[in-house]
Design a protein around this motif. Structure first.
Motif, short mmCIF file in Angstrom:
data_model
loop_
_atom_site.label_atom_id
_atom_site.label_comp_id
_atom_site.label_asym_id
_atom_site.label_seq_id
_atom_site.Cartn_x
_atom_site.Cartn_y
_atom_site.Cartn_z
N ARG A 194 39.01 71.95 81.36
CA ARG A 194 39.95 71.27 82.27
C ARG A 194 39.42 69.90 82.67
N ILE A 195 38.11 69.81 82.92
CA ILE A 195 37.52 68.52 83.28
C ILE A 195 37.65 67.52 82.13
N THR A 219 41.31 66.02 81.63
CA THR A 219 42.00 65.28 82.69
C THR A 219 42.47 63.92 82.15
N TRP A 226 41.88 61.08 83.25
CA TRP A 226 40.92 60.00 83.47
C TRP A 226 40.24 59.62 82.15
#
Length: 212
Positions: free
Chosen positions: A204-205, A208, A210
């Motif tokens: 999930r990180i 993202t 970003w």
């Protein structure tokens, strides 16, 4: 209901009686007996450690702590702990209990399955968690004498607690699996279906929006 168990008095105020009456109208005997045992075990520990705690608030937190598992209080998007905590706070507010006390009960219920945090919080929160831990998974079992344990179980029998409790918890978790990720409640789903996979935090990180 037995009034004194191992030196612990079951609260008999109007608030306590109404709390027990409401919860008993929705929970079966297994869940209700478990909830009162949570209070008694928590209170015994509090007395043993010479903690200052509000017995009435601890009792309300204990009897309401699993109410989120029953259909009437089930929501689709909240953890079952929060469903029960919301029900308890609404109950207390409706009876004129001040917000700090209502919020304290909310926190005790909302955090009762969270590891590593409740024991550092206010006694009512810590003791609700302690009562749950000893009754469900045996943490602290040997801190109670055999006589204390027998007296609690005699007053509020366990019956087929292990199997019945696992069934209720699994049913709740399967209804809203998205609320179990990152909590101990996911274990009920995984035990029921070992092939089920929860979202991975690392994935999930990395996924993202970003850039870094």
């Amino acid at each position: 209901m037995t009034s004194v168990i191992s030196g612990v008095k079951i609260p008999d105020s109007q608030l306590a009686r109404e709390a027990a009456e409401l919860v008993r109208s929705y929970e079966d005997e297994m869940l209700f007996n478990h909830s009162v045992r949570v209070y008694v075990f928590g209170a015994i520990k509090g007395l043993r450690q010479k903690l200052k705690f509000d017995s009435e608030l601890l009792y309300v937190a204990a009897v309401f702590h699993d109410l989120g598992l029953v259909d009437h209080y089930h929501t689709e998007t909240k953890r079952f702990e929060v469903d029960g905590a919301d029900a308890a706070r609404d109950f207390l507010r409706a009876r004129g209990i001040a917000e700090p006390q209502a919020d304290l009960v909310w926190e005790a219920i909302a955090l009762h399955t969270t590891p590593g945090i409740p024991q550092y919080m206010k006694p009512e929160i810590a003791l609700t968690n302690a009562g749950v831990l000893v009754d469900v998974v045996g943490v602290g079992f040997d801190e109670y004498t055999p006589e204390q344990r027998d007296e609690v179980i005699s007053a509020f029998p366990r019956g087929d607690f292990k199997n019945e409790f696992l069934k209720v918890q699994t049913c709740s978790a399967l209804k809203k699996p998205q609320t179990t990720f990152g909590t101990v409640n996911f274990d009920y789903i995984e035990d029921h279906d070992p092939s089920f996979r929860k979202p991975n935090a690392c994935t999930r990180i990395r996924n993202t929006p970003w850039q870094s």
